[in-house]
Design an enzyme around this catalytic site. Structure first.
Site, short mmCIF file in Angstrom:
data_model
loop_
_atom_site.label_atom_id
_atom_site.label_comp_id
_atom_site.label_asym_id
_atom_site.label_seq_id
_atom_site.Cartn_x
_atom_site.Cartn_y
_atom_site.Cartn_z
N ASP A 10 0.88 -1.16 0.00
CA ASP A 10 0.00 0.00 0.00
C ASP A 10 0.92 1.22 0.00
O ASP A 10 2.12 1.09 0.30
CB ASP A 10 -0.88 -0.04 1.25
CG ASP A 10 -1.68 1.23 1.43
OD1 ASP A 10 -2.31 1.67 0.45
OD2 ASP A 10 -1.67 1.79 2.55
N ASP A 12 0.00 5.10 0.99
CA ASP A 12 -0.19 6.04 2.10
C ASP A 12 -0.15 5.29 3.43
O ASP A 12 -0.97 4.42 3.68
CB ASP A 12 -1.56 6.73 1.99
CG ASP A 12 -1.71 7.54 0.71
OD1 ASP A 12 -0.83 8.35 0.41
OD2 ASP A 12 -2.72 7.35 0.01
N VAL A 48 -9.60 4.13 2.29
CA VAL A 48 -10.95 4.31 1.74
C VAL A 48 -10.91 5.39 0.65
O VAL A 48 -10.26 6.43 0.82
CB VAL A 48 -11.94 4.70 2.87
CG1 VAL A 48 -13.31 4.98 2.30
CG2 VAL A 48 -11.99 3.60 3.92
N ARG A 50 -11.65 8.46 -1.97
CA ARG A 50 -11.97 9.87 -1.67
C ARG A 50 -13.48 10.09 -1.53
O ARG A 50 -13.96 10.70 -0.57
CB ARG A 50 -11.42 10.76 -2.79
CG ARG A 50 -11.39 12.24 -2.44
CD ARG A 50 -10.91 13.06 -3.63
NE ARG A 50 -9.72 12.48 -4.22
CZ ARG A 50 -9.30 12.70 -5.46
NH1 ARG A 50 -9.98 13.51 -6.26
NH2 ARG A 50 -8.22 12.12 -5.94
N LYS A 118 -5.91 8.15 -6.15
CA LYS A 118 -5.78 8.60 -7.53
C LYS A 118 -4.56 9.50 -7.69
O LYS A 118 -4.26 9.95 -8.79
CB LYS A 118 -7.07 9.31 -7.97
CG LYS A 118 -8.25 8.33 -8.02
CD LYS A 118 -9.51 8.93 -8.58
CE LYS A 118 -10.51 7.80 -8.84
NZ LYS A 118 -11.85 8.28 -9.18
N ASN A 119 -3.88 9.76 -6.60
CA ASN A 119 -2.65 10.56 -6.64
C ASN A 119 -1.40 9.68 -6.57
O ASN A 119 -0.29 10.19 -6.40
CB ASN A 119 -2.63 11.54 -5.47
CG ASN A 119 -3.64 12.66 -5.65
OD1 ASN A 119 -3.52 13.47 -6.55
ND2 ASN A 119 -4.67 12.68 -4.81
N ASP A 171 -1.67 -0.51 6.08
CA ASP A 171 -1.86 0.16 7.38
C ASP A 171 -3.35 0.34 7.70
O ASP A 171 -3.69 0.85 8.76
CB ASP A 171 -1.19 1.53 7.38
CG ASP A 171 -1.90 2.50 6.46
OD1 ASP A 171 -2.17 2.13 5.30
OD2 ASP A 171 -2.20 3.63 6.90
C1 G6P Z 1 -5.52 6.07 0.31
C2 G6P Z 1 -5.65 6.74 1.65
C3 G6P Z 1 -7.05 7.25 1.89
C4 G6P Z 1 -7.48 8.11 0.72
C5 G6P Z 1 -7.45 7.28 -0.56
C6 G6P Z 1 -7.86 8.07 -1.80
O1 G6P Z 1 -6.08 4.81 0.36
O2 G6P Z 1 -5.30 5.84 2.70
O3 G6P Z 1 -7.10 7.97 3.08
O4 G6P Z 1 -8.78 8.62 0.92
O5 G6P Z 1 -6.11 6.82 -0.74
O6 G6P Z 1 -6.88 9.02 -2.11
P1 G6P Z 1 -7.00 10.14 -3.22
O7 G6P Z 1 -5.58 10.61 -3.37
O8 G6P Z 1 -7.51 9.48 -4.47
O9 G6P Z 1 -7.92 11.17 -2.70
MG MG Z 2 -2.71 3.14 3.60
#
Ligand code: G6P
Ligand code: MG
Length: 216
Positions: A10, A12, A48, A50, A118-119, A171
């Protein structure tokens, strides 16, 4: 148990500390909108998507919005998040992860990132680790997000491995649920109440004992 051939990370909260930036982005949005939000509630957002996070925030506050407003809120949060991303560098790798990535690579395992974000591509490039991975799956790769197993199954397929040949580092509670549903070996990073249902659990990345996981 099948022989482990691939490791899926994973992003983040496992490779980098961007989980904190997600929190700050949501907190700023919530404050502007007069919505109740705190670090404790943010814990539910790990792993989860966005839009699901936004829906949880709105529901918790009994706030009804139009589809257009919903899009605007999600976009605003993402703009805040991306502002934080501007400053990240290799220094934002979590303590101990570089050593793990190198060990895994040097031992010939296939390597992937599978994140709901998505980032992902932006973050991976900024961290300068893109070339280490055979494949990267992100928030655009599958429709059903974690805790559904889809993202991890899609990643295993891209690695040309069977699910039981893969280990997942996560995590998030939703991420461990997804890895277990995918029939993979799940390694949880974080407290018992969040990731205690994984096959292995370590308090933080620097505590991971790779030999323990890979010797089975
Ligand atoms: C990861 C993070 C989440 C976040 C999700 C979407 O899984 O743990 O907290 O909401 O990515 O991220 P984004 O960059 O697409 O908003
Ligand atoms: Mg994570």
């Amino acid at each position: 148990m099948a022989k482990i051939k691939g490791i899926i990370f994973d992003l983040d909260g496992v490779i980098t500390d961007t989980a904190e930036y997600h929190y700050l982005g949501w907190q700023k949005l919530a404050d502007e909108e007069g919505l109740e939000f705190d670090r404790k509630f943010n814990e539910k957002f790990r792993g989860v998507s966005r839009m699901k996070c936004l829906d949880m925030l709105l529901e918790e506050n009994n706030r009804k919005v139009t589809a257009k407003e919903r899009e605007e809120l999600a976009e605003r949060k993402n703009n805040y998040y991306q502002k934080y991303l501007e400053n990240i560098t290799k220094d934002n790798l979590l303590e101990g992860i570089e050593k793990i990535l190198n060990t895994v690579k040097n031992n010939g395992y296939k390597m992937a990132i599978a994140s709901a974000s998505k980032n992902t591509e932006i973050v991976v490039k900024k961290l300068n680790i893109r070339e280490m991975f055979d494949t990267i799956s992100d928030g655009y790769s599958v429709k059903n997000t974690k805790p559904a197993p889809d993202l991890f199954l899609h990643t295993a397929e891209k690695l040309n491995l069977k699910p039981e040949e893969c280990v997942v580092f996560e995590d998030a509670k939703a991420g461990i649920d997804a890895a277990l549903a995918a029939n993979m070996t799940a390694v949880g990073i974080g407290p018992e109440e969040r990731v205690g249902h994984a096959h292995f659990r370590f308090d933080s990345v620097k505590d991971i004992e790779l030999e323990k996981i890979l010797s089975e």
